[in-house]
Design a protein around this motif. Sequence first.
Motif, PDB file in Angstrom:
ATOM      1  N   CYS A 145       0.821  -1.220   0.000  1.00 14.12           N
ATOM      2  CA  CYS A 145       0.000   0.000   0.000  1.00 14.12           C
ATOM      3  C   CYS A 145       0.850   1.264   0.000  1.00 14.12           C
ATOM      4  N   SER A 146       0.326   2.302  -0.620  1.00 13.09           N
ATOM      5  CA  SER A 146       0.961   3.617  -0.602  1.00 13.09           C
ATOM      6  C   SER A 146      -0.125   4.676  -0.520  1.00 13.09           C
ATOM      7  N   VAL A 147       0.259   5.887  -0.141  1.00 11.93           N
ATOM      8  CA  VAL A 147      -0.689   7.005  -0.062  1.00 11.93           C
ATOM      9  C   VAL A 147      -0.052   8.254  -0.657  1.00 11.93           C
ATOM     10  N   GLY A 148      -0.900   9.174  -1.114  1.00 11.41           N
ATOM     11  CA  GLY A 148      -0.398  10.410  -1.675  1.00 11.41           C
ATOM     12  C   GLY A 148       0.354  10.216  -2.975  1.00 11.41           C
ATOM     13  N   THR A 149      -0.153   9.337  -3.830  1.00 15.57           N
ATOM     14  CA  THR A 149       0.569   8.992  -5.057  1.00 15.57           C
ATOM     15  C   THR A 149       0.352   9.974  -6.205  1.00 15.57           C
ATOM     16  N   ILE A 150      -0.423  11.004  -5.991  1.00 21.33           N
ATOM     17  CA  ILE A 150      -0.739  11.932  -7.078  1.00 21.33           C
ATOM     18  C   ILE A 150       0.504  12.628  -7.632  1.00 21.33           C
ATOM     19  N   ASN A 151       1.557  12.749  -6.820  1.00 19.76           N
ATOM     20  CA  ASN A 151       2.772  13.422  -7.272  1.00 19.76           C
ATOM     21  C   ASN A 151       3.885  12.434  -7.609  1.00 19.76           C
ATOM     22  N   GLY A 152       3.508  11.186  -7.868  1.00 21.85           N
ATOM     23  CA  GLY A 152       4.488  10.171  -8.260  1.00 21.85           C
ATOM     24  C   GLY A 152       5.053   9.408  -7.081  1.00 21.85           C
ATOM     25  N   ALA A 153       5.641   8.249  -7.383  1.00 23.80           N
ATOM     26  CA  ALA A 153       6.138   7.347  -6.351  1.00 23.80           C
ATOM     27  C   ALA A 153       7.230   7.975  -5.485  1.00 23.80           C
ATOM     28  N   LYS A 154       8.094   8.779  -6.090  1.00 19.66           N
ATOM     29  CA  LYS A 154       9.200   9.367  -5.332  1.00 19.66           C
ATOM     30  C   LYS A 154       8.725  10.393  -4.311  1.00 19.66           C
ATOM     31  N   ASN A 155       7.493  10.854  -4.466  1.00 16.54           N
ATOM     32  CA  ASN A 155       6.955  11.850  -3.541  1.00 16.54           C
ATOM     33  C   ASN A 155       5.743  11.324  -2.777  1.00 16.54           C
ATOM     34  N   ALA A 156       5.556  10.003  -2.803  1.00 18.48           N
ATOM     35  CA  ALA A 156       4.456   9.379  -2.069  1.00 18.48           C
ATOM     36  C   ALA A 156       4.952   8.868  -0.724  1.00 18.48           C
ATOM     37  N   MET A 157       4.045   8.282   0.047  1.00 19.88           N
ATOM     38  CA  MET A 157       4.417   7.683   1.322  1.00 19.88           C
ATOM     39  C   MET A 157       3.835   6.282   1.431  1.00 19.88           C
ATOM     40  N   LYS A 158       4.289   5.563   2.424  1.00 26.48           N
ATOM     41  CA  LYS A 158       3.862   4.172   2.580  1.00 26.48           C
ATOM     42  C   LYS A 158       2.537   4.098   3.329  1.00 26.48           C
ATOM     43  N   GLY A 159       1.605   3.322   2.775  1.00 25.27           N
ATOM     44  CA  GLY A 159       0.372   2.998   3.475  1.00 25.27           C
ATOM     45  C   GLY A 159       0.469   1.597   4.052  1.00 25.27           C
ATOM     46  N   GLY A 160      -0.585   1.146   4.701  1.00 24.63           N
ATOM     47  CA  GLY A 160      -0.560  -0.192   5.292  1.00 24.63           C
ATOM     48  C   GLY A 160      -1.958  -0.633   5.671  1.00 24.63           C
ATOM     49  N   ILE A 161      -2.040  -1.719   6.411  1.00 21.98           N
ATOM     50  CA  ILE A 161      -3.324  -2.233   6.867  1.00 21.98           C
ATOM     51  C   ILE A 161      -3.449  -2.023   8.368  1.00 21.98           C
ATOM     52  N   GLY A 162      -4.656  -1.681   8.797  1.00 22.82           N
ATOM     53  CA  GLY A 162      -4.880  -1.437  10.218  1.00 22.82           C
ATOM     54  C   GLY A 162      -6.171  -2.063  10.702  1.00 22.82           C
ATOM     55  N   LEU A 163      -6.263  -2.265  12.004  1.00 21.07           N
ATOM     56  CA  LEU A 163      -7.454  -2.836  12.645  1.00 21.07           C
ATOM     57  C   LEU A 163      -7.786  -2.025  13.879  1.00 21.07           C
ATOM     58  N   HIS A 164      -9.072  -1.765  14.069  1.00 22.72           N
ATOM     59  CA  HIS A 164      -9.502  -1.069  15.283  1.00 22.72           C
ATOM     60  C   HIS A 164     -10.891  -1.543  15.687  1.00 22.72           C
ATOM     61  N   THR A 165     -11.092  -1.693  17.006  1.00 21.44           N
ATOM     62  CA  THR A 165     -12.378  -2.122  17.553  1.00 21.44           C
ATOM     63  C   THR A 165     -12.971  -1.022  18.416  1.00 21.44           C
ATOM     64  N   MET A 166     -14.248  -0.732  18.188  1.00 22.98           N
ATOM     65  CA  MET A 166     -15.013   0.204  19.012  1.00 22.98           C
ATOM     66  C   MET A 166     -16.028  -0.595  19.827  1.00 22.98           C
ATOM     67  N   THR A 174     -15.650  -3.899  14.668  1.00 20.03           N
ATOM     68  CA  THR A 174     -14.225  -3.969  14.325  1.00 20.03           C
ATOM     69  C   THR A 174     -14.050  -3.692  12.836  1.00 20.03           C
ATOM     70  N   ALA A 175     -13.079  -2.871  12.501  1.00 21.57           N
ATOM     71  CA  ALA A 175     -12.781  -2.567  11.095  1.00 21.57           C
ATOM     72  C   ALA A 175     -11.358  -2.979  10.767  1.00 21.57           C
ATOM     73  N   VAL A 176     -11.194  -3.610   9.602  1.00 24.72           N
ATOM     74  CA  VAL A 176      -9.879  -3.939   9.043  1.00 24.72           C
ATOM     75  C   VAL A 176      -9.780  -3.213   7.710  1.00 24.72           C
ATOM     76  N   ILE A 177      -8.824  -2.297   7.580  1.00 25.89           N
ATOM     77  CA  ILE A 177      -8.764  -1.439   6.390  1.00 25.89           C
ATOM     78  C   ILE A 177      -7.342  -1.427   5.819  1.00 25.89           C
ATOM     79  N   ALA A 178      -7.246  -1.651   4.502  1.00 26.11           N
ATOM     80  CA  ALA A 178      -5.981  -1.513   3.777  1.00 26.11           C
ATOM     81  C   ALA A 178      -5.965  -0.132   3.127  1.00 26.11           C
ATOM     82  N   VAL A 179      -4.961   0.670   3.475  1.00 26.69           N
ATOM     83  CA  VAL A 179      -4.930   2.096   3.122  1.00 26.69           C
ATOM     84  C   VAL A 179      -3.995   2.317   1.941  1.00 26.69           C
ATOM     85  N   ASN A 180      -4.595   2.542   0.780  1.00 21.33           N
ATOM     86  CA  ASN A 180      -3.830   2.658  -0.463  1.00 21.33           C
ATOM     87  C   ASN A 180      -4.403   3.807  -1.295  1.00 21.33           C
ATOM     88  N   ALA A 181      -4.525   4.962  -0.687  1.00 18.85           N
ATOM     89  CA  ALA A 181      -5.265   6.078  -1.291  1.00 18.85           C
ATOM     90  C   ALA A 181      -4.386   6.962  -2.157  1.00 18.85           C
TER      91      ALA A 181
END
Length: 316
Positions: A145-166, A174-181
């Motif tokens: 996963c990566s985030v902020g890819t609008i300006n290309g890979a060299k200017n993007a950041m790493k995304g990942g998967i997360g879990l949280h329970t309310m 509980t939500a499990v989300i892979a963040v690749n925006a």
Amino acid sequence: MEEYQEFFRIGQYTDAEAMTGCTVILCEDGVTGGVSVRGGSPNTRDTDALKSENNRKFVHGVTLSGGSAFGLAANAGVVDFLEENKIGRDMGITFVPNVVGASLFDLRIGRSDVRPNYQAGRKACEAAFDKQLFQAGNYGAGTGCSVGTINGAKNAMKGGIGLHTMRHGNLWVTAVIAVNAVGDVFDEELGRIIAGARKAGDAKIGFSEELFLEYYQNEEALFDGNTVIGCVMTNATFPKAKMNKLADISHNGIARAIRPSHTTYDGDTLFVLGANQIEASFEAVSILAVEAVRQAIVKGTKAAETYQDYLGYQDI
């Protein structure tokens, strides 16, 4: 043990060399399912079966994978694994599991010729039955996963998967989300962007919305191939139509954490699974679901580790 583990198993397959993977959520007894696809570029499996007017009553598994359209192949491994373990609709001649799924685009990171496949799906199921502990960040569907890819890979950041329970009383979500925006990740508690598009030579992060406006007459300049995908689980009892509405509302968690969200270049898809254990008001479950999604996004982003040009949150 978290509450969801009484009804759901989560397993992950990670290929740290190719930087891709998949995450499965399994429910052996079958649960009520719903789905909402809001992004403009989705890759999904069997979502039509979850429509309120269709006959699909129960879901036995959800597959979240990298690999873009190729990664949907992991679903086949999940289906066969469940059949072999006699999980699914008992048709007399065999068991037919109801498995839905979505994939995200991670082909620009790591190896583009290696994607989650049949064996990856099976291995994720095996991990789920071995009671693998969930790992956030560069694991499972979050590996590439990566985030902020609008300006290309060299200017993007790493995304990942997360879990949280309310939790509230006996109710949990509980939500499990892979963040690749394509956009940036905003943390409400810190009140700032924590990961996203960068500009060369600028220490600031979070330029995605600014760049979308800058490119308003040149859509070809946009960096496509993204998607936030996930699954929301609850012990609440709702009919299928309400589960679909809950899936739709759960996207508000994405809207609160991703800027901009649900773009033409994302395939944002959320599944919802209800274990039908307790009665709860729809509004109460909705409130918890939105917050669980938001916090899962933040957790997955903060846990992501730097890979080559894709800087992780801790290194910013």
